[in-house]
Design an enzyme around this catalytic site. Structure first.
Site, short mmCIF file in Angstrom:
data_model
loop_
_atom_site.label_atom_id
_atom_site.label_comp_id
_atom_site.label_asym_id
_atom_site.label_seq_id
_atom_site.Cartn_x
_atom_site.Cartn_y
_atom_site.Cartn_z
N SER A 187 9.89 18.82 -13.21
CA SER A 187 9.58 19.10 -14.61
C SER A 187 10.44 18.19 -15.52
O SER A 187 10.32 16.97 -15.44
CB SER A 187 9.77 20.59 -14.90
OG SER A 187 9.11 20.97 -16.08
N ASP A 211 -0.95 24.48 -12.17
CA ASP A 211 0.28 24.04 -12.84
C ASP A 211 0.11 24.00 -14.36
O ASP A 211 -0.94 23.59 -14.86
CB ASP A 211 0.60 22.63 -12.34
CG ASP A 211 2.06 22.24 -12.43
OD1 ASP A 211 2.76 22.73 -13.33
OD2 ASP A 211 2.48 21.43 -11.59
N HIS A 242 3.57 25.63 -10.97
CA HIS A 242 4.62 24.67 -11.37
C HIS A 242 5.72 24.51 -10.32
O HIS A 242 6.60 23.68 -10.48
CB HIS A 242 5.23 25.15 -12.70
CG HIS A 242 5.95 24.09 -13.48
ND1 HIS A 242 5.40 22.86 -13.76
CD2 HIS A 242 7.19 24.09 -14.06
CE1 HIS A 242 6.26 22.14 -14.49
NE2 HIS A 242 7.35 22.87 -14.66
#
Length: 300
Positions: free
Chosen positions: A111, A251, A278
């Site tokens: 991320s 996601d 995610h």
């Protein structure tokens, strides 16, 4: 799985210190893998699973808590001007040098960690031999647009609760937090209940959300921090390191969010985990870790 030794330490950085943990041995001939957590403002805990790559293929795996987070120096009084991309790039360089691996290493960023890694990789550091981008946006405006598209698919009452508290400025209200969790359970981590290490990261952030609040904002879809206009799309062509991109079918980093990496990073390979959102590293752990390990082995 065979038990692998680990050691912890601190790298002095400016007037502060960065906590790190090495799983496995830096004397291995395999590329050491540095794992950077997301947020900005999370901790290493929720990406802890990647340490098991050390047992899979014998490489050292290095986790660290970025400044302001987890076991590293906390700075709750610092404001938005302090928390910059440049700060975290300097911290990463400092850690690489402290560990003596600056001439030969692999990097995995999840991320925000992938955003940071991209900022690092576009500078073409000579020591970066392999790069893994995990569930990362390339443009925060696209990220927010897609997050809000996903938000519009939530139940009507959940959407109404979110909007009511955002308009009133009561985003710490338990009802707002509970409504946000509906989004998180769909698009951040679909394992129920959340694995202990994932819950631990969020609990630590509840104690001290300084970095996340300043750089991101209150939630994944209400981004009002200093990163709100961040993009790296126009610089991705500069990345020279072999690159693997991973994302989940469910996601919050949707295909539109991650596609600039595929389109602009030379030779970028993209793997989508069909049963993940995610966090494929916990949602499809074995497949995710073997995918990353197999990629890295090509460059040992």
């Amino acid at each position: 799985m065979t038990a692998i030794s680990s050691s912890e330490g601190y790298a002095p950085f400016r007037d502060y210190r960065t906590w790190y943990r090495i799983t496995g041995s830096l004397s291995s001939d395999r590329l050491p893998l540095v794992v950077a957590h997301g947020g900005p403002g999370c901790t290493h805990d929720y990406v802890d699973a990647f340490k098991d790559i050390a047992a899979l293929d014998g490489r050292a795996v290095i986790h660290y808590d970025q400044l302001g987070n987890g076991n590293s120096t906390r700075l709750p009084d610092k404001g938005p001007d302090f928390w910059t991309v440049e700060l975290f790039l300097d911290e990463l360089d400092n850690l690489l040098n402290h560990l003596g691996i600056q001439d030969r290493y692999a990097y995995l960023g999840q991320s925000w960690g992938g955003m940071l890694g991209s900022e690092h990789a576009v500078r073409r550091p000579a020591g970066l031999k392999a790069f893994v981008i995990a569930n990362s946006p390339a443009n925060m405006r696209t990220w927010v647009a897609e997050a809000n598209r996903l938000r519009r698919e939530l139940p009507d009452d959940v959407q109404a609760t979110l909007l009511r508290h955002e308009e009133a400025g009561t985003i710490t209200d338990p009802d707002y937090i509970a409504a946000s969790r509906v989004f998180y359970d769909r698009h951040v981590c679909r394992v129920t209940p959340w694995p202990e290490e994932v819950a631990r990261t969020f609990a630590i952030m509840d104690e001290d959300n300084t970095v996340y609040r300043n750089m991101n904002g209150p939630t994944e879809f209400h981004v009002i921090g200093t990163l709100k206009d961040w993009t790296i799309e126009d610089r991705l062509h500069r990345i020279a390191a072999p690159t693997l991109l991973i994302s989940g079918r469910h996601d919050e980093a949707t295909p539109l969010v991650v596609k600039p990496y595929v389109d602009n990073v030379p030779g970028c390979r993209w793997v989508v985990f069909e049963n993940s959102s995610h966090m494929p590293h916990v949602e499809e752990k074995a497949l995710c870790l073997s995918t990353v390990s197999d990629f890295l082995k090509q460059f040992d």
